[in-house]
Design a protein around this motif. Structure first.
Motif, PDB file in Angstrom:
ATOM      1  N   ASP A 216     -54.941  36.911  59.552  1.00  0.00           N
ATOM      2  CA  ASP A 216     -53.642  37.335  59.024  1.00  0.00           C
ATOM      3  C   ASP A 216     -52.589  37.366  60.129  1.00  0.00           C
ATOM      4  O   ASP A 216     -51.405  37.099  59.883  1.00  0.00           O
ATOM      5  CB  ASP A 216     -53.767  38.708  58.367  1.00  0.00           C
ATOM      6  N   TYR A 217     -53.033  37.684  61.341  1.00  0.00           N
ATOM      7  CA  TYR A 217     -52.117  37.643  62.487  1.00  0.00           C
ATOM      8  C   TYR A 217     -51.554  36.231  62.665  1.00  0.00           C
ATOM      9  O   TYR A 217     -50.350  36.056  62.913  1.00  0.00           O
ATOM     10  CB  TYR A 217     -52.858  38.090  63.748  1.00  0.00           C
ATOM     11  N   ARG A 218     -52.410  35.221  62.529  1.00  0.00           N
ATOM     12  CA  ARG A 218     -51.933  33.842  62.678  1.00  0.00           C
ATOM     13  C   ARG A 218     -50.889  33.497  61.617  1.00  0.00           C
ATOM     14  O   ARG A 218     -49.904  32.802  61.911  1.00  0.00           O
ATOM     15  CB  ARG A 218     -53.124  32.874  62.614  1.00  0.00           C
ATOM     16  N   LEU A 219     -51.074  33.987  60.393  1.00  0.00           N
ATOM     17  CA  LEU A 219     -50.073  33.752  59.345  1.00  0.00           C
ATOM     18  C   LEU A 219     -48.764  34.473  59.677  1.00  0.00           C
ATOM     19  O   LEU A 219     -47.671  33.959  59.418  1.00  0.00           O
ATOM     20  CB  LEU A 219     -50.605  34.213  57.995  1.00  0.00           C
ATOM     21  N   GLY A 244     -46.642  43.076  58.327  1.00  0.00           N
ATOM     22  CA  GLY A 244     -46.238  41.741  58.711  1.00  0.00           C
ATOM     23  C   GLY A 244     -45.712  41.755  60.130  1.00  0.00           C
ATOM     24  O   GLY A 244     -45.959  42.681  60.903  1.00  0.00           O
ATOM     25  N   ASN A 245     -44.970  40.718  60.495  1.00  0.00           N
ATOM     26  CA  ASN A 245     -44.422  40.570  61.832  1.00  0.00           C
ATOM     27  C   ASN A 245     -42.994  41.103  61.866  1.00  0.00           C
ATOM     28  O   ASN A 245     -42.181  40.794  60.997  1.00  0.00           O
ATOM     29  CB  ASN A 245     -44.442  39.093  62.239  1.00  0.00           C
ATOM     30  N   HIS A 246     -42.696  41.915  62.889  1.00  0.00           N
ATOM     31  CA  HIS A 246     -41.366  42.497  63.050  1.00  0.00           C
ATOM     32  C   HIS A 246     -40.580  41.714  64.094  1.00  0.00           C
ATOM     33  O   HIS A 246     -40.993  41.638  65.256  1.00  0.00           O
ATOM     34  CB  HIS A 246     -41.472  43.956  63.498  1.00  0.00           C
ATOM     35  N   LEU A 247     -39.444  41.143  63.688  1.00  0.00           N
ATOM     36  CA  LEU A 247     -38.556  40.476  64.641  1.00  0.00           C
ATOM     37  C   LEU A 247     -37.557  41.502  65.165  1.00  0.00           C
ATOM     38  O   LEU A 247     -36.950  42.258  64.394  1.00  0.00           O
ATOM     39  CB  LEU A 247     -37.828  39.310  63.980  1.00  0.00           C
ATOM     40  N   ILE A 248     -37.371  41.520  66.476  1.00  0.00           N
ATOM     41  CA  ILE A 248     -36.611  42.573  67.153  1.00  0.00           C
ATOM     42  C   ILE A 248     -35.377  41.985  67.822  1.00  0.00           C
ATOM     43  O   ILE A 248     -35.408  40.866  68.357  1.00  0.00           O
ATOM     44  CB  ILE A 248     -37.515  43.277  68.189  1.00  0.00           C
ATOM     45  N   ASP A 249     -34.300  42.754  67.821  1.00  0.00           N
ATOM     46  CA  ASP A 249     -33.067  42.366  68.500  1.00  0.00           C
ATOM     47  C   ASP A 249     -33.046  43.042  69.879  1.00  0.00           C
ATOM     48  O   ASP A 249     -32.768  44.233  69.977  1.00  0.00           O
ATOM     49  CB  ASP A 249     -31.860  42.807  67.680  1.00  0.00           C
TER      50      ASP A 249
END
Length: 340
Positions: A216-219, A244-249
């Motif tokens: 799931d990490y790869r996804l 899920g994956n968090h995109l950070i500023d």
């Protein structure tokens, strides 16, 4: 069920009668076309019937009276979704719309929610992995997610309004989380999800960052094309199970020496934007509640394109409704976007 504030009850029937007359006058006295533009939309909630809400358009002085002296609030009346207990209060998902156009999607922290919050253990123990293989799970080092509540929006709202948002996931993190020295203070992660809850729940715990199943990490590491990601947001391996994956500023003030108050993140999974996330420090909410911080809205960085068409927010708002004893976290100022 809500009850009128004590101060409103003390004013007695005279204030209520005067307010009713002012409201009646605003409805039946003809208005000049120029003044009609100054009317304010309010959800009127009378002390005698706090369970009954109706949308009215009134002059600003009347609107000010309603939101100060009754349980009324600004904007059209809300469509309420799911709710859950937290602390000594309650979380409630809500949405507001004028016809097919959304004006707000958010979550209400009812009176008492910030009081009696759970601090131990540091998470609810829903998403854990025995990383060292010793047959036990360390709640401090081998569990993620804090205390979560997934609250779906009103089905009636979702049928009426063309927006991809489906539910709100509120995570209370009593000890914060990584990175240390930045977000390791008590705070709330308020995720507004665009995908199905079943897809979120399928992101399993495991040994990859941060305690995520490696498949799931790869996804989660499959990012959308760059045009769908708002400028400045980066992938820093902030993947978590059931999120899920968090995109950070990295330009956010807390990464440059300022204390963390609130910030905004985007979530991705398997090539798609999956959530919008205001992250808010507990002390900031407490400041809103005690009046030392004024409620306001903050801009959301916009991408160059959108994967799905519909209404999307351009700001997030943090407010306190003193007349109702409620904290509100919302997405607002929607613009219709076409998929490109």
């Amino acid at each position: 069920m809500s009850h009128p504030p004590t101060s409103s009850r003390r004013r007695g029937p005279l204030r209520a009668a005067v307010l009713a007359l002012v409201l009646l006058a605003s409805v039946f006295v003809p208005l000049h076309p120029a003044s009609a533009a100054a009317l304010v939309t309010v959800c009127e909630v009378r002390p005698a019937a706090p369970w009954h809400e109706r949308t009215v358009r009134v002059p600003k002085p009347v609107a000010d009276h309603l939101v100060r002296d009754t349980l009324s609030y600004l904007g059209p009346c809300a469509a309420y979704g799911e709710r859950a207990r937290l602390g000594r209060g309650e979380l409630v998902a809500y949405a507001q719309a004028e016809g097919p156009v959304p004006t707000a999607i958010g979550v209400i922290f009812r009176r008492g929610t910030l009081d009696g919050l759970p601090y131990h253990p540091p998470t609810a123990g829903l998403w854990c992995h025995d990383r060292d293989g010793d047959g036990t799970v360390d709640p401090h080092a081998e569990c993620a997610g804090g205390y979560e509540n997934a609250l779906h929006l009103s089905p009636a709202f979702k049928r009426k309004v063309d927006t991809p948002f489906t539910y709100v996931l509120v995570n209370w993190n009593p000890h914060g989380h990584i990175p240390e020295g930045v977000w390791d203070t008590p705070h709330f992660d308020v995720h507004f999800y665009l995908n199905a809850n079943a897809e979120r729940l399928a992101i399993r715990p495991g040994p990859c960052p941060v305690l995520t199943h490696c498949d799931d990490y790869r996804l989660a590491k499959i990012l959308p094309p760059a045009r769908y990601i708002p400028p400045g947001y980066e992938d820093v391996d902030a993947v978590e199970p059931a999120m899920g994956n968090h995109l950070i500023d990295p330009s956010s003030p807390e990464f440059h020496g300022s204390p963390f108050t609130h910030t905004f993140l985007f979530g991705v999974y398997n090539g798609a934007i999956t959530f919008y996330e205001p992250m808010v420090n507990l002390t900031y909410y407490e400041g809103l509640r005690d009046g030392t911080i004024a409620g306001r809205c903050f801009p959301i960085k916009q991408p160059a394109a959108w994967q799905r068409g519909g209404w999307y927010p351009t700001s997030y708002c943090l407010r306190y409704r003193a007349n109702r004893g409620e904290l509100v976290t919302s997405l607002e100022n929607f613009v219709y976007r076409k998929a490109t």
